[in-house]
Design an enzyme around this catalytic site. Structure first.
Site, mmCIF file in Angstrom:
data_model
loop_
_atom_site.group_PDB
_atom_site.id
_atom_site.type_symbol
_atom_site.label_atom_id
_atom_site.label_comp_id
_atom_site.label_asym_id
_atom_site.label_seq_id
_atom_site.Cartn_x
_atom_site.Cartn_y
_atom_site.Cartn_z
ATOM 1 N N CYS A 167 1.142 -1.150 0.002
ATOM 2 C CA CYS A 167 0.134 0.035 -0.039
ATOM 3 C C CYS A 167 0.846 1.407 -0.062
ATOM 4 O O CYS A 167 1.597 1.643 -0.913
ATOM 5 C CB CYS A 167 -1.087 -0.017 1.174
ATOM 6 S SG CYS A 167 -2.514 1.114 0.725
ATOM 7 N N HIS A 173 -3.017 -5.304 1.456
ATOM 8 C CA HIS A 173 -2.591 -5.291 3.070
ATOM 9 C C HIS A 173 -2.462 -6.750 3.282
ATOM 10 O O HIS A 173 -3.597 -7.292 3.847
ATOM 11 C CB HIS A 173 -3.282 -4.473 3.849
ATOM 12 C CG HIS A 173 -3.262 -3.116 3.868
ATOM 13 N ND1 HIS A 173 -2.306 -2.468 4.669
ATOM 14 C CD2 HIS A 173 -3.636 -2.115 2.932
ATOM 15 C CE1 HIS A 173 -2.374 -1.250 4.300
ATOM 16 N NE2 HIS A 173 -3.341 -0.877 3.337
ATOM 17 N N GLU A 191 -0.958 -8.278 5.237
ATOM 18 C CA GLU A 191 -0.427 -8.454 6.734
ATOM 19 C C GLU A 191 -1.783 -8.650 7.642
ATOM 20 O O GLU A 191 -1.630 -9.046 8.730
ATOM 21 C CB GLU A 191 0.404 -7.429 7.101
ATOM 22 C CG GLU A 191 -0.083 -5.913 7.469
ATOM 23 C CD GLU A 191 -0.320 -5.216 6.069
ATOM 24 O OE1 GLU A 191 -0.743 -4.018 6.067
ATOM 25 O OE2 GLU A 191 0.066 -5.637 5.010
#
Length: 196
Positions: free
Chosen positions: A82, A176, A178
């Site tokens: 991002c 994202h 994560e």
């Protein structure tokens, strides 16, 4: 290098803990990077999601911007998600006046291209031919164009926008990974670090 590479996470702003957990889950040793001396000790680096203008200003304040550029130019593997994608782009659209990046990937990235926070969404993307993974897009950029050395790794709707790329030791995603619990992108990056 051992099978457990030391991968730093740019820790001045953004999803630091989440990236560190994902890296550890794929067998890397994750460390926070806030200073040039900490950057010198890592085999690779993750630049997390967050706010790209804040990251740039903090990197300058902490005298980390030039060391980051030098390590990238010297071939250190890096992955940006991002805002991290924006930071690894050579050129950006819709940046604030004077906004700088670390650079390294020959691409033009448009900030907040998918819309504001309220426009955040999830989608399944085919990442690097490894099958579908759930991707979360939060005020996400997209890649407007890439140079001839850049490999496109994933596309997303609307309009088959480029949302993941690789150029040599550099990797970037608009989304994202994560925060989904799927460590496929982190596994891919850890493999890149081990190979280089």
């Amino acid at each position: 290098m051992t099978n457990a590479p030391t991968i730093g996470v740019f820790a001045l702003q953004g999803d630091v803990r989440e990236h560190m957990h994902a890296l550890e889950a794929v067998g890397a040793r994750a460390v926070a990077v806030r200073r040039p001396r900490e950057l010198e000790e890592v085999d690779g680096l993750v630049v997390p999601g967050g706010e790209s203008t804040t990251m740039w200003k903090l990197a300058e304040t902490f005298e980390l911007l030039e060391p980051l550029r030098m390590r990238i130019k010297a071939g250190m593997p890096a992955y940006g998600s991002c805002a991290g994608m924006i930071m690894l782009a050579d050129r950006i659209e819709d940046g604030i006046e004077g906004q700088q990046t670390i650079g390294g990937i020959d691409m033009v990235v448009r900030r907040n291209a998918f819309g504001r926070q309220v426009d955040s969404f999830e989608a399944d993307v085919d990442f690097a031919g490894r099958g579908e993974m759930r991707a979360v897009f939060i005020r996400a950029p997209w890649v407007e164009s890439v140079g001839s050395e850049v490999e496109v790794l994933a596309l997303a709707e609307p309009g088959d926008r480029i949302v993941a790329v690789r150029q040599g030791p550099l990797l970037a995603t608009s989304f994202h990974p994560e925060i989904t619990g799927d460590v496929g992108v982190h596994s891919y990056f850890a493999e890149m670090v081990r190979e280089l």
